[in-house]
Design an enzyme around this catalytic site. Structure first.
Site, mmCIF file in Angstrom:
data_model
loop_
_atom_site.group_PDB
_atom_site.id
_atom_site.type_symbol
_atom_site.label_atom_id
_atom_site.label_comp_id
_atom_site.label_asym_id
_atom_site.label_seq_id
_atom_site.Cartn_x
_atom_site.Cartn_y
_atom_site.Cartn_z
ATOM 1 N N HIS A 93 16.940 15.170 -37.618
ATOM 2 C CA HIS A 93 16.267 16.300 -36.965
ATOM 3 C C HIS A 93 15.014 16.599 -37.784
ATOM 4 O O HIS A 93 15.004 16.408 -38.996
ATOM 5 C CB HIS A 93 17.240 17.490 -37.008
ATOM 6 C CG HIS A 93 16.793 18.696 -36.240
ATOM 7 N ND1 HIS A 93 15.834 19.556 -36.713
ATOM 8 C CD2 HIS A 93 17.193 19.193 -35.039
ATOM 9 C CE1 HIS A 93 15.673 20.537 -35.838
ATOM 10 N NE2 HIS A 93 16.476 20.339 -34.813
ATOM 11 N N ASP A 96 23.016 17.236 -44.003
ATOM 12 C CA ASP A 96 22.748 18.225 -42.970
ATOM 13 C C ASP A 96 23.966 18.246 -42.039
ATOM 14 O O ASP A 96 24.149 17.342 -41.222
ATOM 15 C CB ASP A 96 21.467 17.811 -42.232
ATOM 16 C CG ASP A 96 21.201 18.659 -41.010
ATOM 17 O OD1 ASP A 96 21.997 19.573 -40.720
ATOM 18 O OD2 ASP A 96 20.189 18.405 -40.333
ATOM 19 N N GLN A 116 25.487 19.693 -37.114
ATOM 20 C CA GLN A 116 26.219 19.257 -35.916
ATOM 21 C C GLN A 116 27.643 18.800 -36.240
ATOM 22 O O GLN A 116 28.354 18.356 -35.340
ATOM 23 C CB GLN A 116 25.455 18.107 -35.235
ATOM 24 C CG GLN A 116 24.062 18.471 -34.773
ATOM 25 C CD GLN A 116 24.055 19.405 -33.560
ATOM 26 O OE1 GLN A 116 25.069 19.547 -32.869
ATOM 27 N NE2 GLN A 116 22.935 20.046 -33.320
ATOM 28 N N LYS A 146 25.440 27.291 -34.273
ATOM 29 C CA LYS A 146 25.944 26.075 -33.610
ATOM 30 C C LYS A 146 27.460 25.970 -33.751
ATOM 31 O O LYS A 146 28.069 25.056 -33.206
ATOM 32 C CB LYS A 146 25.272 24.839 -34.205
ATOM 33 C CG LYS A 146 23.766 24.755 -33.904
ATOM 34 C CD LYS A 146 23.172 23.531 -34.527
ATOM 35 C CE LYS A 146 21.661 23.567 -34.591
ATOM 36 N NZ LYS A 146 21.015 23.432 -33.275
ATOM 37 N N CYS A 191 13.982 17.345 -31.150
ATOM 38 C CA CYS A 191 13.478 17.493 -32.536
ATOM 39 C C CYS A 191 13.823 16.251 -33.349
ATOM 40 O O CYS A 191 14.172 16.360 -34.535
ATOM 41 C CB CYS A 191 14.028 18.742 -33.217
ATOM 42 S SG CYS A 191 13.480 20.247 -32.449
HETATM 43 C C1 LIG Z 1 21.135 18.068 -37.121
HETATM 44 C C2 LIG Z 1 20.358 19.360 -37.149
HETATM 45 N N1 LIG Z 1 19.814 19.757 -38.307
HETATM 46 C C3 LIG Z 1 19.128 20.905 -38.396
HETATM 47 C C4 LIG Z 1 18.936 21.708 -37.304
HETATM 48 C C5 LIG Z 1 18.175 22.968 -37.452
HETATM 49 O O1 LIG Z 1 19.017 24.068 -37.274
HETATM 50 P P1 LIG Z 1 18.427 25.542 -37.257
HETATM 51 O O2 LIG Z 1 17.314 25.547 -36.237
HETATM 52 O O3 LIG Z 1 19.572 26.390 -36.855
HETATM 53 O O4 LIG Z 1 17.930 25.839 -38.637
HETATM 54 C C6 LIG Z 1 19.461 21.321 -36.073
HETATM 55 C C7 LIG Z 1 19.224 22.117 -34.860
HETATM 56 O O5 LIG Z 1 19.282 21.627 -33.758
HETATM 57 C C8 LIG Z 1 20.208 20.127 -35.995
HETATM 58 O O6 LIG Z 1 20.751 19.718 -34.852
#
Ligand SMILES: Cc1ncc(COP(=O)(O)O)c(C=O)c1O
Length: 416
Positions: free
Chosen positions: A133, A210, A213, A236, A374
């Site tokens: 992402h 990260d 998900q 999420k 993204c």
């Molecule tokens: C894998 C992953 N990392 C990071 C993020 C960023 O999350 P946030 O916008 O809640 O900070 C997302 C959001 O879709 C994501 O799917």
């Protein structure tokens, strides 16, 4: 005898209808149709228990934390710190000192990237994956620009798995940091975190995972994974927006400089100089998101009240049913067919733009995400502008999967 063996092999039961009653958003009509919410990867819905916990917090105990010499201040502080302990247990972190509140996964990654500036020099390498992402790409690019280090992407296979060979070739003497997702938001791939972290650690590389998900789908144990940092967002995983978590190894967190200055993060301030608070407060400048922390704690309690094994089995059944139905939609291609996946289906349909698929599905009450998710470098790899993505949660039903595919067949036959 036979009944014993049946009991052992029978799949665990998951009462999806009972669970759905816990989520008020799900029982509404959208565009005249019952809502089918399949955009959980972007943000999931909240159970009543989370809404009630936040409401109760504001009605009965709101005050600023760690400051008030009064009862409400104590109640707020207790609720806030007890939520931190819930997160600690949720991740199996060794101590709640290692749980830092952030605004979300994005802010947590930025915090770490900023904190590791001193660890890098020109020519050093930050290893990411091509399926990240943007939140796990751009902070590292900013760090690389600041330090003269280089961001190097690990390749992806056509199935959407991390390319092990690429990883082994790229993990080298110059690698200082390895950052990648536990689960890909665009594809649903579950990455082999423990194995990759072990290889990186053998070379003294700092690792950040990260988990945005991952935590909505399965239990995570940061000690078993042995990563240095783990991040996620509450929204999420059935909690509120505006709050997330950074878990870090204590020695690394101790060594990192503060990230923002202000109240809470200080020990003593004078114009001669300021000393900083201990962990976790060193990284928590200003009044925190107290109600949101309470809400995240309630989401963790809610998840703990479910049979996680049965929940995972139910989610796998959703993905299996979706996979079985792909062939029924002419021209449909699934993007990301890794062997180990959470229930996420990214797809294209020949002759239809993903955003049109999204709009036409919405007219039938079905919410999906469309676009690059993204993850532009991943879309570049597949040479597509984007996909439509159905991302399921444990409260989705097999009937909803059927409804999605009925709608897709209708759209395909009319518009493709
Ligand atoms: C894998 C992953 N990392 C990071 C993020 C960023 O999350 P946030 O916008 O809640 O900070 C997302 C959001 O879709 C994501 O799917």
């Amino acid at each position: 005898m036979s009944s014993v063996s049946t009991a052992k092999t029978a799949p665990p039961q998951f009462d999806v209808e009972a669970v759905r009653r816990d989520f008020p958003t799900l029982s509404q009509q959208v565009n005249g149709k019952p809502l089918v919410y399949l955009d959980n990867g972007a943000s999931s819905q909240r159970p009543e228990a989370v809404l009630l916990a936040m409401d109760r917090y504001y009605r009965e105990m709101h005050s600023n934390v760690h400051r008030g010499a009064h009862t409400l201040g104590d109640r707020a502080t207790n609720a806030f710190e007890s939520a931190r302990e819930k997160v600690q247990k949720f991740l199996n972190a060794p101590s709640s000192r290692q749980i830092i509140w952030t605004r979300g996964a994005t802010e947590a990654i930025n915090l770490v990237a900023n904190g590791l500036t001193e660890k890098l020099k020109p020519g050093d390498e930050i290893l990411l994956s091509q399926m990240e992402h943007h939140a796990n790409i751009v902070p590292w690019q900013i760090l690389a620009e600041r330090t003269g280090a280089k961001v190097v992407p690990i390749g992806v296979t056509p199935e959407g798995e991390l390319d092990r060979e690429s990883f082994h070739c790229l993990l080298g003497e110059r690698t200082r940091i390895l950052a990648f997702n536990h689960v890909s938001n665009a594809l649903g791939t579950i990455n082999p975190v423990a194995d990759m972290v072990a290889k990186a650690k053998a070379q003294g590389v700092i690792t950040l995972i990260d988990g945005a998900q991952a935590v909505p789908h399965f239990q995570v144990d940061v000690q078993a994974l042995d990563c240095d940092f783990y991040v996620f967002s509450a929204h999420k995983m059935f909690g509120p927006t505006g709050i997330g978590i950074l878990y870090g190894k204590a020695d690394l967190l101790e060594a990192m400089p503060p990230w923002q200055g202000g109240g809470e993060m200080i020990e003593r301030v004078s114009f001669a100089g300021t000393t900083y608070n201990t962990l976790p407060y060193k990284f928590e400048a200003g009044t925190p998101a107290v109600a949101e922390a309470v809400g995240l704690g309630a989401a963790i309690d809610y998840l703990a009240s479910l049979d996680r094994g049965a929940m995972e089995a139910a989610e796998n059944a959703l993905l299996r049913r979706a996979n079985d139905l792909v062939a029924s939609v002419p021209g449909m291609t699934v993007v990301g067919t890794a062997a180990n996946k959470v229930p996420v289906m990214s797809f294209t349909i020949e002759g239809l733009h993903p955003s049109d698929i999204g709009t036409l599905l919405d007219q039938q009450g079905i919410a999906v995400r469309t676009g690059h998710h993204c993850a532009m470098p991943l879309m570049e790899f597949y040479e597509i502008p984007g996909t439509a993505r159905a991302s399921f949660a444990f409260y989705n039903t097999l009937e909803e999967v059927e409804q999605l595919f009925t709608a897709l067949r209708k759209i395909q036959s009319r518009f493709a």
